[in-house]
Design a protein around this motif. Structure first.
Motif, short mmCIF file in Angstrom:
data_model
loop_
_atom_site.label_atom_id
_atom_site.label_comp_id
_atom_site.label_asym_id
_atom_site.label_seq_id
_atom_site.Cartn_x
_atom_site.Cartn_y
_atom_site.Cartn_z
N ARG A 90 55.15 51.61 91.05
CA ARG A 90 54.69 50.42 91.76
C ARG A 90 53.24 50.56 92.22
N SER A 91 52.83 51.76 92.55
CA SER A 91 51.46 51.97 93.03
C SER A 91 50.52 52.38 91.90
N LYS A 92 51.00 52.28 90.67
CA LYS A 92 50.20 52.74 89.55
C LYS A 92 49.07 51.76 89.23
N HIS A 93 49.33 50.45 89.37
CA HIS A 93 48.36 49.44 88.98
C HIS A 93 47.73 48.79 90.21
N SER A 94 46.46 48.49 90.12
CA SER A 94 45.78 47.74 91.17
C SER A 94 46.06 46.25 90.99
N LYS A 95 45.61 45.44 91.95
CA LYS A 95 45.82 43.99 91.86
C LYS A 95 45.11 43.42 90.64
N THR A 96 43.91 43.92 90.36
CA THR A 96 43.17 43.44 89.19
C THR A 96 43.90 43.79 87.90
N GLN A 97 44.45 45.01 87.83
CA GLN A 97 45.18 45.40 86.62
C GLN A 97 46.44 44.58 86.43
N ILE A 98 47.12 44.26 87.53
CA ILE A 98 48.32 43.43 87.44
C ILE A 98 47.97 42.05 86.90
N LYS A 99 46.85 41.48 87.36
CA LYS A 99 46.43 40.18 86.85
C LYS A 99 46.17 40.24 85.35
N ARG A 100 45.51 41.31 84.90
CA ARG A 100 45.24 41.45 83.48
C ARG A 100 46.52 41.58 82.67
N PHE A 153 49.42 40.24 83.38
CA PHE A 153 50.01 38.92 83.27
C PHE A 153 49.22 38.02 82.32
N GLN A 154 47.90 38.14 82.33
CA GLN A 154 47.07 37.28 81.48
C GLN A 154 47.17 37.67 80.01
N ASN A 155 47.24 38.97 79.74
CA ASN A 155 47.21 39.45 78.36
C ASN A 155 48.59 39.68 77.77
N ASN A 156 49.64 39.53 78.56
CA ASN A 156 50.98 39.79 78.09
C ASN A 156 51.89 38.63 78.46
N PRO A 157 52.00 37.61 77.59
CA PRO A 157 52.87 36.47 77.90
C PRO A 157 54.31 36.86 78.13
N ALA A 158 54.76 37.95 77.51
CA ALA A 158 56.15 38.38 77.71
C ALA A 158 56.40 38.74 79.16
N ALA A 159 55.40 39.34 79.81
CA ALA A 159 55.56 39.67 81.22
C ALA A 159 55.71 38.42 82.07
N ILE A 160 55.01 37.36 81.68
CA ILE A 160 55.14 36.10 82.42
C ILE A 160 56.53 35.51 82.21
N ARG A 161 57.05 35.59 80.99
CA ARG A 161 58.39 35.06 80.73
C ARG A 161 59.45 35.82 81.52
#
Length: 219
Positions: free
Chosen positions: A56-66, A68-76
């Protein structure tokens, strides 16, 4: 996969079982096995919890946004689990002031404001709770541009839209800007007000959309 401490206990138990088995001490072996199982059960939850926290602490907020933006499967998947952040799911606010002027924006970005004969448009514009001033110091007292510019920084990787000379009710201006650009009310990263208070920065190149909206309000 077991932690190193659990592996160490298992190795000790194996050696103890071999030694005790030769001496026919079955009771001792059983007690040692029970103790080891208890230790392993105590070790495993801590190990799993530690792994979850580290992920959970591996990714920063900016990385999490990327992600979601670059991986539509994660959004689904997040949509199915109802775990999408509010910045994505929040809808834009309703538009309060509808455009009442039909502008003609030239390729260079300039548009003519209402003429003095169009008093009804000028009156509606003056009744708005916010205002924006066009650029000045033009030759022959010509009418200036709407102060909306595109900005490119960080080697061309960050593009934003700059809106200057905003006055009046800033909150209402931001609310209308969100409605026009389709930015959610909880998305606090796409629009920010600079320290001067009269300059607003919008993520992305939205110059055309902003100019059409402002010109449609008679500015």
């Amino acid at each position: 996969m077991l932690p190193s401490s659990a592996k160490f206990i298992t190795q000790k138990l194996t050696r103890a079982t071999t030694t005790l088995g030769n001496n026919n001490n079955t009771v001792t072996v059983t007690a040692a096995a029970a103790t080891t199982n208890t230790l392993l059960q105590q070790q495993r939850p801590n190990f799993v919890i530690h792994n979850i926290l580290s992920i959970r602490s591996k990714h920063s907020k900016t990385q999490i946004k990327r992600i979601f933006q670059n991986n539509p499967a994660a959004i689904r998947v997040a949509t199915r689990n109802q775990t999408l952040p509010k910045a994505i799911t929040s809808p834009p606010p309703p538009l309060t002031f509808q455009p009442f002027f039909q502008p003609n924006i030239l390729p260079n970005g300039w548009s003519a404001p209402p003429t003095p004969e169009q008093q009804d448009v000028i009156q509606k514009r003056n009744e708005l709770p916010f205002s924006i001033q066009r650029t000045g110091n033009k030759p022959n007292n010509s009418i200036g541009f709407l102060p909306v510019y595109s900005s490119v920084r960080i080697g061309g990787t960050k593009r934003t839209t700059i809106i200057k000379k905003v006055s009046g009710d800033k909150e209402m201006f931001l609310n209308e800007l969100r409605a026009v650009l389709g930015i959610g009310v909880h998305d606090l990263d796409s629009i920010r007000v600079r320290a001067s208070g009269s300059t607003i920065e919008v993520k992305g190149n939205r110059v055309r959309d902003v100019k059409m909206w402002l010109a449609g309000l008679g500015f």
